[in-house]
Design a protein around this motif. Sequence first.
Motif, PDB file in Angstrom:
ATOM      1  N   THR A   1      42.906  37.882  36.772  1.00  0.00           N
ATOM      2  CA  THR A   1      44.097  37.526  36.010  1.00  0.00           C
ATOM      3  C   THR A   1      45.268  37.302  36.970  1.00  0.00           C
ATOM      4  O   THR A   1      45.521  38.121  37.844  1.00  0.00           O
ATOM      5  N   GLU A   2      45.964  36.205  36.803  1.00  0.00           N
ATOM      6  CA  GLU A   2      47.106  35.879  37.667  1.00  0.00           C
ATOM      7  C   GLU A   2      48.390  36.438  37.054  1.00  0.00           C
ATOM      8  O   GLU A   2      49.121  35.734  36.362  1.00  0.00           O
ATOM      9  N   PHE A   3      48.659  37.700  37.331  1.00  0.00           N
ATOM     10  CA  PHE A   3      49.859  38.361  36.833  1.00  0.00           C
ATOM     11  C   PHE A   3      51.084  37.854  37.582  1.00  0.00           C
ATOM     12  O   PHE A   3      51.003  37.488  38.753  1.00  0.00           O
TER      13      PHE A   3
ATOM     14  N   LYS B   1      42.941  50.326  47.325  1.00  0.00           N
ATOM     15  CA  LYS B   1      43.344  49.252  48.231  1.00  0.00           C
ATOM     16  C   LYS B   1      42.591  47.960  47.930  1.00  0.00           C
ATOM     17  O   LYS B   1      43.174  46.875  47.961  1.00  0.00           O
ATOM     18  N   ILE B   2      41.294  48.072  47.655  1.00  0.00           N
ATOM     19  CA  ILE B   2      40.495  46.877  47.349  1.00  0.00           C
ATOM     20  C   ILE B   2      41.054  46.181  46.112  1.00  0.00           C
ATOM     21  O   ILE B   2      41.241  44.964  46.098  1.00  0.00           O
ATOM     22  N   VAL B   3      41.328  46.954  45.064  1.00  0.00           N
ATOM     23  CA  VAL B   3      41.827  46.371  43.822  1.00  0.00           C
ATOM     24  C   VAL B   3      43.184  45.708  44.045  1.00  0.00           C
ATOM     25  O   VAL B   3      43.428  44.593  43.581  1.00  0.00           O
ATOM     26  N   THR B   4      44.055  46.366  44.782  1.00  0.00           N
ATOM     27  CA  THR B   4      45.380  45.797  45.044  1.00  0.00           C
ATOM     28  C   THR B   4      45.274  44.527  45.885  1.00  0.00           C
ATOM     29  O   THR B   4      45.898  43.512  45.576  1.00  0.00           O
TER      30      THR B   4
ATOM     31  N   SER C   1      43.634  41.495  43.944  1.00  0.00           N
ATOM     32  CA  SER C   1      44.335  40.984  42.767  1.00  0.00           C
ATOM     33  C   SER C   1      44.989  39.639  43.066  1.00  0.00           C
ATOM     34  O   SER C   1      45.518  39.413  44.152  1.00  0.00           O
ATOM     35  N   LYS C   2      44.981  38.766  42.069  1.00  0.00           N
ATOM     36  CA  LYS C   2      45.589  37.450  42.212  1.00  0.00           C
ATOM     37  C   LYS C   2      47.044  37.430  41.728  1.00  0.00           C
ATOM     38  O   LYS C   2      47.588  36.376  41.424  1.00  0.00           O
TER      39      LYS C   2
END
Length: 172
Positions: A105-107, A122-125, A128-129
């Motif tokens: 998701t492009e927040f 850290k991976i999730v951050t 993230s797009k």
Amino acid sequence: MILKAFRGKSNQKFINRLLSSKDVAISNKKIESVGIIIDSSEFSDVEAFKDFFNELGVQLPKIQIIVFVADEKKTERLWGNYFSKNDFGWNGSIKHVELQTFLDTEFDALVGFYKDDALELKIVTAASKANFKIGLSDVDDRLFDFILDISTKDFEVFKTELKKYLTILKKI
């Protein structure tokens, strides 16, 4: 045990690769959608974030929260979206469908509300797009575009400071 260490190294290399190829162009548009990453061991009031961003004018369907839990067995399924260490494979691969949807998701903004230096957070951050990433200090500075030096226990101070700076940056 050795395989866990190798998997951790491969995931760290994945993070470094993502951060070295990070696009630093941030748009000037106002925040209309927000993704929030929370570490359940540090903060657990998910509704407080929903209320805060609702006050800032972000409508509820555009606010998505995902919670990191250290041990799935001890956690009751209180949250709609959560992830754990078991949801990651080698080289940053994601095994959790809802987490992958969150990452794709492009927040307009991503808030990393954690101080833990966990590799999974850290991976999730990093993956993230999101266009504008907001985080707390004491975590890898390369992950975020905007950093606040606030404890996770001081949520009221966090709200005040974030609102002030988002207003200055003309994001709200």
